[in-house]
Design an enzyme around this catalytic site. Structure first.
Site, PDB file in Angstrom:
ATOM      1  CG  ASP A 169      23.108 -11.672 -27.226  1.00  0.00           C
ATOM      2  OD1 ASP A 169      23.170 -12.527 -28.246  1.00  0.00           O
ATOM      3  OD2 ASP A 169      21.877 -12.274 -26.434  1.00  0.00           O
ATOM      4  CB  ALA A 229      20.252 -20.059 -18.258  1.00  0.00           C
ATOM      5  CG  ASP A 254      15.530 -21.742 -11.189  1.00  0.00           C
ATOM      6  OD1 ASP A 254      14.994 -22.133 -10.380  1.00  0.00           O
ATOM      7  OD2 ASP A 254      15.028 -21.611 -13.029  1.00  0.00           O
ATOM      8  CD  GLU A 259      16.666 -28.967 -14.066  1.00  0.00           C
ATOM      9  OE1 GLU A 259      15.736 -28.692 -14.588  1.00  0.00           O
ATOM     10  OE2 GLU A 259      17.671 -27.858 -14.662  1.00  0.00           O
ATOM     11  CG  HIS A 280      13.818 -25.282 -14.413  1.00  0.00           C
ATOM     12  ND1 HIS A 280      14.815 -26.268 -15.463  1.00  0.00           N
ATOM     13  CD2 HIS A 280      13.811 -24.653 -15.229  1.00  0.00           C
ATOM     14  CE1 HIS A 280      15.007 -25.882 -16.607  1.00  0.00           C
ATOM     15  NE2 HIS A 280      13.901 -24.725 -16.523  1.00  0.00           N
ATOM     16  CB  ILE A 281      10.380 -22.060  -9.689  1.00  0.00           C
ATOM     17  CG1 ILE A 281      11.989 -22.134  -7.936  1.00  0.00           C
ATOM     18  CG2 ILE A 281       9.813 -23.510  -9.397  1.00  0.00           C
ATOM     19  CD1 ILE A 281      11.873 -20.293  -8.401  1.00  0.00           C
ATOM     20  CB  ALA A 282      14.016 -18.440 -12.708  1.00  0.00           C
ATOM     21  N   GLY A 283      11.056 -18.864 -14.160  1.00  0.00           N
ATOM     22  CA  GLY A 283      10.089 -18.080 -14.574  1.00  0.00           C
ATOM     23  C   GLY A 283       8.556 -19.078 -14.568  1.00  0.00           C
TER      24      GLY A 283
END
Length: 305
Positions: A169, A229, A254, A259, A280-283
């Protein structure tokens, strides 16, 4: 007036509705073209990742004061256009961190073990015990590209399971406490040393297709990839080829370049083994939806005082 264009916890919607005229229309995420016509008089817009907050949309809402983002990614919001119009953008920082971390670590377990899709063979009378032996996560290396809050929480869970951490990072200061329990490396270091590579970067010109044929080739043979991500960070065709060759042993995706993922866009994945696809459900868990919705409701109500 408040307009909500994507799903939100009922309790949070009720709180907003009690304070201001509120339109809850999550179906608008599927009909983008209808959103500008609904923006007259709107002071607060609440979205997730599908509603595109463009300059054109902002032009239809001269009284807009804020955009509440039910999540943290902001690539669907034109930040420059918002800034130019004095529209505050408010993401739900930290509210879904645990959900993302649990998603990543759970999939690391599943992909390395390579045992949990054996039921079809077993229904057919097979007993594929040797093929399902897989690998443990303990003692292996979790590589994180991006080391913000979600990645740091992922590192905490992975470390508790016996993994060591290497991360990249360039924006996290070298003296940040997160580095106390992680090795700092360049992208090439992470790819070469990690058994599990998890992506935690936004989608920008610099990160688009950062995982491609060349970078996949730098990963350890037998490594697995997790992308919770943004879809465009991974060249999906290159990943399919790397998995078909056996160089990459598994992947959990994910997020996707297209999309929602269409039937045509999903076709390339159908023959690939040890692949997990989620929408797209990780969060997004029941728990995180409550936290995210409550936080955004608080921020919006405070902004509209």
């Amino acid at each position: 007036m408040i307009l909500i264009t994507e799903f939100m916890d009922d309790t949070a919607v009720e709180r907003l509705s009690a304070a201001h005229a509120t339109t809850y229309a999550p179906e608008l995420s599927d009909t983008q073209g209808e959103v500008p016509a609904r923006m007259a008089g709107v002071q607060a817009l609440i979205v997730r990742n599908r509603t595109q907050v463009t300059a054109t949309l902002l032009e239809a809402a001269p009284g807009l004061k804020c955009v509440g983002r039910l999540g943290v990614g902001l690539d669907n919001i034109d930040l420059d256009a918002c800034k130019a119009r004095g529209v505050e953008v408010m993401p739900a920082l930290g509210a879904n961190t645990l959900s993302v971390a649990e998603y990543v670590v759970t999939n690391a377990f599943v992909l390395l073990r390579d045992a949990y899709k054996a039921q079809d063979a077993m229904f057919a009378g097979a007993w594929p015990r040797a093929a399902c032996s897989g690998r443990e996560v303990g003692g292996r290396v979790m590589g994180l590209l991006g080391f913000g809050a979600n990645a740091q929480a992922t590192a905490d869970l992975a470390r508790a399971m016996g993994m060591s951490i290497i991360a990249y990072d360039p924006f996290l200061p070298a003296d940040h406490p997160a580095w106390d329990n992680a090795t700092q490396g360049e992208i090439a270091d992470v790819l070469a040393k990690a058994d599990v590579v998890s992506l935690h970067v936004p989608l920008t010109d610099d990160t688009r297709h950062m995982i491609n044929a060349d970078t996949l080739a730098q990963m350890q043979p037998g490594a697995v990839l997790i992308n919770a991500a943004r879809g465009g960070v991974v060249d999906e065709g290159a990943l399919v080829a790397a998995m078909a060759s056996g160089h990459i042993a598994g992947a959990a995706l994910d997020v996707f370049e297209t999309e929602p993922l269409t039937q045509a866009a999903a076709e390339k994945f159908k023959t690939i083994k040890n692949l997990i696809l989620t929408p797209h459900i990780a969060g997004v868990t029941q728990d995180s939806n409550v936290r995210v919705s409550a936080l955004i409701a608080d921020l919006v109500l405070d902004r509209l005082k």
